[in-house]
Design a protein around this motif. Structure first.
Motif, short mmCIF file in Angstrom:
data_model
loop_
_atom_site.label_atom_id
_atom_site.label_comp_id
_atom_site.label_asym_id
_atom_site.label_seq_id
_atom_site.Cartn_x
_atom_site.Cartn_y
_atom_site.Cartn_z
N VAL A 82 -8.58 3.04 -7.30
CA VAL A 82 -7.56 2.21 -7.17
C VAL A 82 -6.79 2.41 -8.53
CG1 VAL A 82 -6.69 -0.32 -7.25
CG2 VAL A 82 -8.81 0.40 -6.15
N GLY A 83 -5.36 2.29 -8.33
CA GLY A 83 -4.38 2.17 -9.45
C GLY A 83 -4.50 1.17 -10.48
N ASP A 84 -3.68 1.40 -11.40
CA ASP A 84 -3.71 0.08 -12.44
C ASP A 84 -3.17 -1.24 -11.84
OD1 ASP A 84 -4.34 1.70 -14.51
OD2 ASP A 84 -2.46 2.08 -15.23
N TYR A 85 -2.31 -1.02 -10.71
CA TYR A 85 -1.79 -2.19 -10.05
C TYR A 85 -1.90 -2.18 -8.67
CZ TYR A 85 0.14 -2.86 -14.60
OH TYR A 85 0.26 -3.00 -16.13
N HIS A 86 -2.99 -3.04 -7.94
CA HIS A 86 -3.17 -3.15 -6.52
C HIS A 86 -1.99 -4.05 -5.89
CE1 HIS A 86 -4.81 -4.55 -2.62
NE2 HIS A 86 -5.23 -3.40 -2.66
N VAL A 87 -1.13 -3.57 -5.30
CA VAL A 87 -0.18 -4.16 -4.68
C VAL A 87 -0.44 -4.52 -3.05
CG1 VAL A 87 2.38 -4.34 -3.99
CG2 VAL A 87 1.60 -3.43 -6.28
N GLY A 88 -0.35 -5.55 -2.82
CA GLY A 88 -0.89 -5.97 -1.49
C GLY A 88 0.14 -6.70 -0.70
N VAL A 89 0.54 -6.29 0.36
CA VAL A 89 1.75 -6.94 1.11
C VAL A 89 1.29 -7.65 2.42
CG1 VAL A 89 4.29 -6.87 2.17
CG2 VAL A 89 3.29 -5.37 0.28
N CYS A 90 1.39 -9.09 2.38
CA CYS A 90 0.94 -9.73 3.63
C CYS A 90 1.85 -9.07 4.78
CB CYS A 90 1.00 -11.23 3.45
SG CYS A 90 0.40 -12.08 4.85
N GLY A 99 9.81 -11.22 7.17
CA GLY A 99 9.93 -9.91 6.47
C GLY A 99 8.98 -9.06 5.81
N GLY A 100 7.73 -9.45 6.18
CA GLY A 100 6.69 -8.67 5.40
C GLY A 100 6.69 -7.34 5.72
N ASP A 101 6.65 -7.00 7.15
CA ASP A 101 6.59 -5.59 7.70
C ASP A 101 7.80 -4.73 7.20
OD1 ASP A 101 4.45 -6.11 9.16
OD2 ASP A 101 5.64 -6.55 11.03
N GLU A 102 9.07 -5.49 6.72
CA GLU A 102 10.22 -4.51 6.21
C GLU A 102 9.68 -4.46 4.57
OE1 GLU A 102 14.85 -5.33 5.68
OE2 GLU A 102 13.83 -6.73 6.49
N ILE A 103 9.15 -5.36 4.00
CA ILE A 103 8.87 -5.05 2.59
C ILE A 103 7.90 -4.00 2.59
CG2 ILE A 103 7.65 -6.18 0.71
CD1 ILE A 103 8.73 -8.78 1.58
N PHE A 104 6.64 -3.97 3.30
CA PHE A 104 5.73 -2.86 3.21
C PHE A 104 6.33 -1.47 3.66
CE2 PHE A 104 2.17 -0.53 5.26
CZ PHE A 104 1.24 -0.43 4.17
N ALA A 105 7.14 -1.47 4.60
CA ALA A 105 7.74 -0.20 4.86
C ALA A 105 8.72 0.23 3.85
CB ALA A 105 8.71 -0.30 6.34
N SER A 106 9.57 -0.37 3.21
CA SER A 106 10.36 -0.38 2.30
C SER A 106 9.64 0.27 0.93
CB SER A 106 11.01 -1.43 1.66
OG SER A 106 11.91 -1.31 0.72
N LEU A 107 8.48 -0.24 0.59
CA LEU A 107 7.47 0.01 -0.38
C LEU A 107 6.87 1.48 -0.46
CD1 LEU A 107 5.68 -3.33 -1.83
CD2 LEU A 107 7.58 -1.97 -2.66
N GLN A 108 6.51 1.65 1.08
CA GLN A 108 5.92 2.94 1.31
C GLN A 108 6.92 4.32 1.09
OE1 GLN A 108 4.58 1.99 5.71
NE2 GLN A 108 2.66 3.14 5.04
N ASP A 109 8.12 3.82 1.64
CA ASP A 109 9.27 4.90 1.21
C ASP A 109 9.45 4.95 -0.01
OD1 ASP A 109 11.49 6.51 2.55
OD2 ASP A 109 12.71 4.84 1.63
#
Length: 275
Positions: A82-90, A99-109
């Motif tokens: 795991v990286g230094d920071y585990h970022v979990g999007v609900c 808007g959680g799905d949009e946030i997750f997709a944005s972070l993936q990109d």
């Protein structure tokens, strides 16, 4: 990208072994210490390694299979780096709608990684999570299990950029964000001195409590006399519309229905008639 999981890790060091024994000794049944012990392993190794599993199994008189079963059941334990920071999007229902799905997709990109993957610099691991029990602040994401409330794609990208750049990031309702290993050590039961940083509970979470106080509402405290309560229950049970009254009425209706029922093989015969 995520480093491949390896089976050839160094044995646990003596300090870690001593702390594992200390955790086990906290409990009347030492096997009850398995969960915090696994968090301690994770705080040292960054994940649950085969060596960590073997160490816990030996100290608790369990089989490696039993310990592995626990480590693979709970999603907070990771079997790969795991990286230094585990970022979990609900991305559960309410957060997804907000808007959680949009946030997750944005972070993936933005990060160039997929679910449960880590950036090449080893800083960020991204994962979509189920409900984080923070629906009053949806959409939320967590960084090393600390809440980041009311997120947007823009604010979420800013958070990960700040983390990667080494800038201080603070949880919305908690302390400044520490590393994944440091957070795992806290979960193992070791104080990091940050417990009193941040408000913990925000206005949205406390709204119901404030309304109750304004109206003088309180929960039943168990101080009422049993006799008075029993009297009210007896009175309520015979009142029109009560459960007892409905049960009596239902039984009467069933009895009347049976009395009117005729046998298919003898239309003139009713239940109870002699053959």
């Amino acid at each position: 990208m995520t480093e491949p999981f390896t089976e050839n890790e160094a044995p646990m060091d003596e300090q870690t072994m001593a702390e594992l024994r200390e955790i086990a000794a906290r409990y009347p049944e030492k096997r009850s210490g398995l969960l915090p012990m696994l968090h301690l392993v994770q705080s040292v190794e960054g994940r649950i390694t085969p060596e960590g599993i073997e160490a816990c199994a030996r100290l608790l008189d369990l089989s490696a299979a039993e310990v592995s079963g626990v480590a693979t059941f709970y999603t907070m334990y990771k079997r790969k780096p795991v990286g230094d920071y585990h970022v979990g999007v609900c991305t559960n229902t309410l957060c997804a709608v907000m808007g959680g799905d949009e946030i997750f997709a944005s972070l993936q990109d933005h990060l160039g990684i997929g679910n449960d993957e880590t950036t090449e610099d080893g800083k960020i691991t991204l994962e979509h999570l189920e409900c984080n029990a923070a629906c009053d602040y949806a959409p939320v994401m967590m960084v090393n299990w600390e809440f980041m409330d009311n997120q947007t794609p823009t604010s979420a990208r800013q958070v990960v950029d700040d983390l990667r750049a080494g800038r201080e990031v603070r949880s919305t309702r908690g302390p400044r964000i520490c590393t994944w290993k440091q957070a795992s050590r806290v979960l193992a039961g070791y104080d990091d001195g940050l417990a009193n940083e941040g408000p913990s509970a925000g206005p949205a979470s406390l709204l119901g409590l404030e309304i109750a106080r304004e109206h003088g509402w309180s929960a039943y405290d168990g101080d009422e006399r049993d006799g008075a309560a029993d009297g009210r229950e007896a009175e309520a049970s015979t009142a029109p519309g009560s459960a007892e009254a409905r049960r009596t009425t239902d039984e009467s209706q069933v009895a009347a229905s049976e009395a009117e029922t005729v046998h298919e093989d003898n239309p003139t015969t009713k239940p109870g008639d002699a053959k």
